[in-house]
Scaffold this motif. Structure first.
Motif, mmCIF file in Angstrom:
data_model
loop_
_atom_site.group_PDB
_atom_site.id
_atom_site.type_symbol
_atom_site.label_atom_id
_atom_site.label_comp_id
_atom_site.label_asym_id
_atom_site.label_seq_id
_atom_site.Cartn_x
_atom_site.Cartn_y
_atom_site.Cartn_z
ATOM 1 N N PRO A 18 -73.689 -20.965 -27.414
ATOM 2 C CA PRO A 18 -72.344 -20.513 -27.794
ATOM 3 C C PRO A 18 -71.353 -20.640 -26.629
ATOM 4 O O PRO A 18 -71.738 -20.436 -25.471
ATOM 5 C CB PRO A 18 -72.558 -19.038 -28.152
ATOM 6 N N ALA A 19 -70.099 -20.983 -26.957
ATOM 7 C CA ALA A 19 -69.062 -21.085 -25.921
ATOM 8 C C ALA A 19 -68.989 -19.764 -25.169
ATOM 9 O O ALA A 19 -69.031 -18.694 -25.776
ATOM 10 C CB ALA A 19 -67.715 -21.398 -26.573
ATOM 11 N N ARG A 20 -68.916 -19.852 -23.838
ATOM 12 C CA ARG A 20 -68.845 -18.628 -23.032
ATOM 13 C C ARG A 20 -68.059 -18.907 -21.758
ATOM 14 O O ARG A 20 -68.037 -20.036 -21.258
ATOM 15 C CB ARG A 20 -70.250 -18.136 -22.686
ATOM 16 N N ARG A 21 -67.418 -17.834 -21.278
ATOM 17 C CA ARG A 21 -66.675 -17.928 -20.028
ATOM 18 C C ARG A 21 -67.560 -18.355 -18.875
ATOM 19 O O ARG A 21 -68.732 -17.985 -18.836
ATOM 20 C CB ARG A 21 -66.195 -16.520 -19.635
ATOM 21 N N GLY A 22 -67.008 -19.082 -17.918
ATOM 22 C CA GLY A 22 -67.751 -19.415 -16.699
ATOM 23 C C GLY A 22 -68.850 -20.452 -16.909
ATOM 24 O O GLY A 22 -69.766 -20.543 -16.107
ATOM 25 N N ASN A 23 -68.769 -21.221 -17.990
ATOM 26 C CA ASN A 23 -69.781 -22.247 -18.253
ATOM 27 C C ASN A 23 -69.668 -23.380 -17.227
ATOM 28 O O ASN A 23 -68.673 -24.107 -17.204
ATOM 29 C CB ASN A 23 -69.585 -22.782 -19.678
ATOM 30 N N GLN A 24 -70.693 -23.527 -16.397
ATOM 31 C CA GLN A 24 -70.630 -24.530 -15.327
ATOM 32 C C GLN A 24 -70.780 -25.951 -15.833
ATOM 33 O O GLN A 24 -70.587 -26.902 -15.076
ATOM 34 C CB GLN A 24 -71.714 -24.238 -14.280
ATOM 35 N N ASP A 25 -71.135 -26.096 -17.097
ATOM 36 C CA ASP A 25 -71.224 -27.446 -17.669
ATOM 37 C C ASP A 25 -69.833 -28.029 -17.944
ATOM 38 O O ASP A 25 -69.726 -29.193 -18.319
ATOM 39 C CB ASP A 25 -71.999 -27.423 -18.990
ATOM 40 N N ILE A 26 -68.790 -27.200 -17.829
ATOM 41 C CA ILE A 26 -67.453 -27.670 -18.192
ATOM 42 C C ILE A 26 -66.548 -27.718 -16.965
ATOM 43 O O ILE A 26 -66.455 -26.754 -16.203
ATOM 44 C CB ILE A 26 -66.792 -26.731 -19.231
ATOM 45 N N GLU B 4 -67.350 -19.574 -9.853
ATOM 46 C CA GLU B 4 -67.970 -20.520 -10.787
ATOM 47 C C GLU B 4 -69.399 -20.893 -10.404
ATOM 48 O O GLU B 4 -70.235 -21.102 -11.247
ATOM 49 C CB GLU B 4 -67.173 -21.825 -10.899
ATOM 50 N N PHE B 5 -69.657 -21.025 -9.107
ATOM 51 C CA PHE B 5 -70.980 -21.510 -8.729
ATOM 52 C C PHE B 5 -72.028 -20.412 -8.616
ATOM 53 O O PHE B 5 -73.166 -20.664 -8.272
ATOM 54 C CB PHE B 5 -70.921 -22.217 -7.373
ATOM 55 N N GLY B 6 -71.634 -19.174 -8.857
ATOM 56 C CA GLY B 6 -72.621 -18.106 -8.731
ATOM 57 C C GLY B 6 -72.869 -17.789 -7.273
ATOM 58 O O GLY B 6 -72.136 -17.052 -6.649
ATOM 59 N N LEU B 7 -73.893 -18.414 -6.686
ATOM 60 C CA LEU B 7 -74.261 -18.086 -5.309
ATOM 61 C C LEU B 7 -73.255 -18.653 -4.310
ATOM 62 O O LEU B 7 -72.720 -19.732 -4.525
ATOM 63 C CB LEU B 7 -75.641 -18.684 -5.001
ATOM 64 N N PRO B 8 -73.010 -17.942 -3.195
ATOM 65 C CA PRO B 8 -72.107 -18.491 -2.187
ATOM 66 C C PRO B 8 -72.669 -19.772 -1.583
ATOM 67 O O PRO B 8 -73.883 -19.911 -1.419
ATOM 68 C CB PRO B 8 -72.021 -17.391 -1.126
ATOM 69 N N LEU B 9 -71.794 -20.720 -1.275
ATOM 70 C CA LEU B 9 -72.250 -21.983 -0.688
ATOM 71 C C LEU B 9 -72.162 -21.897 0.824
ATOM 72 O O LEU B 9 -71.240 -21.292 1.354
ATOM 73 C CB LEU B 9 -71.317 -23.112 -1.143
#
Ligand SMILES: Nc1ncnc2c1ncn2[C@@H]1O[C@H](COP(=O)(O)OP(=O)(O)OP(=O)(O)O)[C@@H](O)[C@H]1O
Length: 260
Positions: free
Chosen positions: A64-72, A101-106
């Protein structure tokens, strides 16, 4: 695959999209056309999970469409973004990459690699050191496109990337996106006001008007009969010199394809 099943979206008391069902295939390039206010941005926000649906369901690559989707990856309309400032291109992208967006800090090395790879992909390495205030319209668009590529998305939603570009810069932007779609195997939804620059690049067109949608090849969708049905009024489609002109007595219809 991205699918809409019986989607209705109501904004300001009006149905912007009404009971729309359609599917975008993996790796296809779809031009998203329609007059001002037809719902192009609203559709993108819904796929991003930012716009609540009044009815129906949207699935993006099986979920289902969801906020923060990293595929988009999302490239918003420029008029609402990138104020003229002295911040340089690298920092714009680094801030975007550092965001949630990336979750973990880079790590800073990883961040630098990620940002420079995105700039390389848009032929924009020189934009890293350039202040925003000194970028041309085309360079700003490429920077926004680089931002959309961060995090290696599978779907790009591009909201009028040709806006305020001259014909040569438009052609360069379309060629760049067509190349990225091939090299990164992306599905591309590309909102535009004029269909003509996209004719050689897109697989199918999605035409929105009055809450309705038509998705198909240009020959299937952009016809006098098809558009008249979609608009609910008489529309004439003319083809000349490899270009398409949409003629109507309705002032809003001219925005669809024809700036002649
Ligand atoms: N914040 C809002 N609240 C209520 N209605 C809104 C809001 N933003 C947009 N709308 C309405 O939603 C409809 C769709 O707008 P949307 O921006 O999706 O169209 P669009 O096709 O992207 O237009 P454009 O080509 O002008 O960018 C319009 O009728 C607009 O007036």
């Amino acid at each position: 695959m991205i699918s809409l099943q019986n989607v209705t979206i109501t904004r300001g008391g009006q149905d912007v999209l009404r009971d729309i069902s359609l599917t975008f295939r993996d790796s296809e390039f779809v031009g998203v056309l329609g007059p001002n206010g037809a719902g192009k941005t609203t559709l993108f926000r819904a796929i991003l999970g930012l716009q609540p649906l009044s009815a129906g369901r949207i699935e993006v690559f099986g979920a289902p469409a969801r906020r923060g989707n990293q595929d988009i990856g999302y490239m918003p309309q420029t008029r609402s973004t990138l104020p003229a400032s002295n911040i340089c291109g690298f920092d714009v992208l680094a801030n975007a990459a550092r965001g949630h967006e990336f979750g973990l800090p880079l790590s800073s090395r990883r961040l630098r690699e990620e940002v420079m790879a995105a700039l390389e992909d848009v032929d924009g390495v020189e934009l890293a050191a350039r202040p925003l205030a000194r970028l041309s319209g085309g360079q700003r668009q490429r920077l926004l496109l680089a931002a959309a590529l961060l995090g290696a998305p599978k779907l790009l939603l591009l909201d009028e990337p040709l806006i305020s570009l001259d014909p040569a810069a438009q052609a360069a932007m379309i060629a760049l996106i067509a190349r990225l779609r091939r090299t990164r195997d992306l599905t591309v939804l590309f909102a535009a006001h004029d269909i003509n620059p996209l004719l050689g690049s897109m697989d199918r067109v999605l035409y929105l008007s009055g809450g309705h949608a038509a998705l198909g090849t240009v020959d299937e969708v952009i016809t006098s009969e098809g558009l008249s049905k979609l608009y609910g009024s008489e529309i004439e489609v003319l083809r000349a010199g490899g270009r398409i002109f949409v003629l109507s007595d309705r002032p809003d219809a001219h925005h669809a394809c024809d700036h002649a």
